[in-house]
Design an enzyme around this catalytic site. Structure first.
Site, short mmCIF file in Angstrom:
data_model
loop_
_atom_site.label_atom_id
_atom_site.label_comp_id
_atom_site.label_asym_id
_atom_site.label_seq_id
_atom_site.Cartn_x
_atom_site.Cartn_y
_atom_site.Cartn_z
N CYS A 238 -7.69 4.89 -0.07
CA CYS A 238 -7.98 5.88 0.97
C CYS A 238 -7.53 7.28 0.58
CB CYS A 238 -7.39 5.45 2.31
SG CYS A 238 -5.58 5.39 2.36
N HIS A 298 -2.84 5.23 6.25
CA HIS A 298 -4.26 5.42 5.96
C HIS A 298 -4.63 6.88 6.25
CE1 HIS A 298 -8.31 3.99 5.23
NE2 HIS A 298 -8.74 4.55 6.34
N HIS A 310 -14.12 7.57 5.45
CA HIS A 310 -12.88 7.09 4.81
C HIS A 310 -13.20 5.95 3.87
CE1 HIS A 310 -12.06 3.64 7.88
NE2 HIS A 310 -13.31 4.04 8.01
#
Length: 357
Positions: A238, A298, A310
């Site tokens: 990520c 994240h 993402h």
């Protein structure tokens, strides 16, 4: 350690104290002479111990003058410990400069320009100061297409030298018609089709992080699979995704999600998403409990209209809107913060390849 080197990912602080009477012996290794000086001054200021300094300063003395390096493969793996089975901590692209700190069992402990530390056994060219300076001053080209190859000659059906991906940097030898003749850090040469690259100076002069350019770059990577530690179109995690997107727009983000949270301007999202703008970084994780500290786990990029892009399994879009088919309940429940990188000044910790007025 908490005071001088709180993040083990970016600074070496392996200091072990041994107290005997009034003498405090310090053994181990430490990132730099400056850091050691600060530590010893702090101890003398706060205590009455006689400090016996047995700390080794990095880079390791046995490296001699060869304390620089430049990545020589398209995407180099950097591991958390010396060994191929060890965790993939991060990756570095062809042309990335490295600080070489020590060598152990054929593995090198290196530091990347975003200050991240890790181990490499190959995939880079070790250099001394004059060699690195010559490389750094030479004209370069940067790969702007997602993928490409260099070839041995500009002739049809020429053999491949290596693959390249977006963000790779090579030395420019000369213009060769439809090709750039290029040189690798390890002195290999090849020919690069002009449609996959640009001269670095021209590219970096135009590279700007605007909402439009950041989102356009992010969407180039739709479907790229998740790879823990990955930072390239071959596979990303990520924060590797957000880091790569912003790098291709002239911004050097820190490596991990919780490090990226430390920079930029805070965006107030406590009462909703109205203050968000396209390109803002969104941070997800878990709020503190009686047993655990807050954790940021994240990061993604805001697209507008309550949607974000993402890397999670692959690069895709999700939404905060519960009626949207792209709604992701888990991300909705774990959304914590937002930061604005676009327009943020260097005082916020944002580093640009060329500082913009």
């Amino acid at each position: 350690k908490k005071l001088f080197a709180p993040d083990r990912r970016t600074a070496v602080f392996d200091v072990r104290p041994h107290l005997k009477g009034n003498s405090l012996m310090l053994i181990g290794e430490i990132h730099s002479a400056n850091l050691k000086e600060k530590l010893i001054h702090h101890i003398k200021e706060k205590t009455r111990f006689e400090v016996v300094d047995s700390l080794a300063i990095l880079p390791q003395a046995t490296l001699g003058r060869m304390v620089y390096g430049v990545v020589s493969v398209s995407v180099a793996n950097i591991r958390s410990k010396p060994g191929h089975p060890e965790e993939l901590a991060t990756q570095a692209l062809l042309g990335t400069p490295l600080k070489v700190l020590k060598k152990e069992r054929g593995w090198f402990y290196v530091q990347t320009p975003d200050d991240y530390l890790g181990w490499m056994d190959d995939g880079f060219q070790q250099m001394d100061q004059p060699g690195y300076d010559a490389w750094a001053k030479a004209p370069k080209v940067i790969i702007t297409a997602d993928y490409g190859v260099t070839v041995r000659s500009p002739e049809k059906n020429s053999d491949v030298v290596s693959d390249v991906v977006a963000g790779c940097i090579l030395k420019l030898v000369k213009d060769a018609g439809k090709f750039y003749q290029v040189e690798y850090p390890d002195r290999r040469t090849g020919f690069l089709p002009k449609e996959v690259a640009q001269p670095y100076e021209a590219w970096v002069a135009k590279a700007k992080d605007t909402p439009e350019t950041v989102l356009a770059t992010a969407k180039r990577f739709f479907g790229v699979p998740y790879l823990w530690g990955g930072t390239s179109p071959k596979g990303m995690d990520c924060s590797g995704f957000t880091k790569t997107v912003y790098f291709l727009n002239g911004v050097l983000l820190p490596r991990d999600a919780n490090q990226q949270w430390e920079i930029g301007d805070v965006v107030d999202v406590q009462n909703g998403l109205e203050n968000l703008r396209m390109g803002d970084l969104l941070f997800f994780g878990f709020k503190p409990t009686a047993e655990k500290k807050e954790r940021i786990t994240h990061v993604g990029i805001y697209l507008g209209n309550k949607k974000f892009i993402h890397e999670s399994g692959d690069v895709h879009v999700n939404s905060f809107e519960q009626s949207d088919p792209d709604f992701n309940e888990f991300r909705f429940n774990t959304f914590l913060y937002a930061k604005r990188i676009i327009g943020a000044g260097s005082h916020t910790g944002v580093r640009r390849l060329v500082e913009q007025p």
